[in-house]
Design an enzyme around this catalytic site. Sequence first.
Site, PDB file in Angstrom:
ATOM      1  N   CYS A  78       0.107 -51.664  14.187  1.00 53.51           N
ATOM      2  CA  CYS A  78       0.555 -53.060  14.348  1.00 53.51           C
ATOM      3  C   CYS A  78       0.019 -53.730  15.602  1.00 53.51           C
ATOM      4  CB  CYS A  78       2.067 -53.110  14.352  1.00 53.51           C
ATOM      5  SG  CYS A  78       2.764 -52.426  12.856  1.00 53.51           S
TER       6      CYS A  78
ATOM      7  N   HIS B 119       4.666 -59.632  17.105  1.00 47.34           N
ATOM      8  CA  HIS B 119       4.434 -58.881  15.869  1.00 47.34           C
ATOM      9  C   HIS B 119       5.670 -59.023  14.994  1.00 47.34           C
ATOM     10  CE1 HIS B 119       3.747 -55.865  12.968  1.00 47.34           C
ATOM     11  NE2 HIS B 119       4.544 -54.966  13.504  1.00 47.34           N
TER      12      HIS B 119
ATOM     13  N   ASN C 282       6.300 -57.103   7.306  1.00 43.19           N
ATOM     14  CA  ASN C 282       5.472 -56.519   8.365  1.00 43.19           C
ATOM     15  C   ASN C 282       4.078 -56.235   7.795  1.00 43.19           C
ATOM     16  OD1 ASN C 282       4.183 -54.870  10.188  1.00 43.19           O
ATOM     17  ND2 ASN C 282       5.901 -53.485  10.508  1.00 43.19           N
TER      18      ASN C 282
END
Length: 326
Positions: free
Chosen positions: A113, A253, A283
Amino acid sequence: MLRTKIISTGSYVPDRVLTNQDLERMVETSDKWIMERTGIKERRRAGDNESASDLAYKAALQALERAGVGADTLDLIVVATITGDMPFPSTACFLQHKLGAKTAAAFDVNAACSGFLYTLSVANAYIRGGIYRRVLIVGTEVLSKFTDWQDRNTCVLFGDGAGAAIVEASTDDSGVLSVDIYSDGSLAELLYLPGGGSKNPCSTDTLNNRMHYIKMKGNETFKIAVRTLEQLVLDALQKNNLKSSDISLLIPHQANMRIILATATRLGLDMDKVMINLDKYGNTSAASIPIAFDEAVTSGRVKKNDYLLLEAFGGGLTWASALIRW
Ligand code: ACO
């Protein structure tokens, strides 16, 4: 002094929408649980024939068009992904070919990520070092093809998408003020995909044990993420002699609404200064920050001279921040 400037952004998400109600029919979960624990309402899922480089291509093309520059002017392409087209060659090489960016060097970065901020760090180093002038950076993921659709702990979290930016050398005082990357490999097994690599090559056993899917110890990862990100954003401000009240927009994020809230609270930022789109996309790992960034830019939330703080946390473990003056 040479500085790295983001001259355009682009993004792409697949058409197919997977809602929490769809997931209720696949595993034992509920819209209520997913919304309360994560803030995610729906996510996108790539088509059977769509790969990471296909998504990256669409995002990159948009960024190139918006910058008004041709792919043949790129010096370098860096792609962040953990769901690349193949173990090799790099997804960046597939993208280079699709774009016809014949003179660009191309390689991938694997930082989960945090990947997009890692690509920004790479581009920043090449640009400030005077080696390259124009770099395409991309975060692209097709996580749906590595998700265990029988595992409710993970399958409700992830989505597919891609985001891109063209960055280039500039001499004015806006652009990337700092970009900092960190990792801790001792915590690799909190979030990983154990099968299919040289440690556990593909076999009937790895398939039967579902080792080709993402595994995550969610709650432990959550606690470390909150703690790490709180310190990370304070460090980024201190390094640039800025106060949290100087920040016009936090672009985090998009993993979990509760993690984002904890970071914003630590900074004392109102939520109208925080870019959030995880309700729509979930996500998307390395694609999450560039998709959110692109939405912030195209929706007019980013104005000239604004200070933007970007932060990410993910598998590796890895974490990263960037401070940008727009
Ligand atoms: N539906 C219903 N119940 C569920 C679900 C689900 N989808 N998933 C888990 N549960 C249950 C668990 O089984 C557990 O039940 P139990 O108490 O009977 O054992 C209960 O809910 C609580 O589970 P926790 O894991 O403790 O829930 P938590 O509040 O931690 O939320 C979550 C889970 C959303 C995964 C959270 O921990 C999280 O967001 N973690 C961080 C993720 C992250 O940031 N990862 C890094 C980036 S990703 C990357 O790099 C690719």
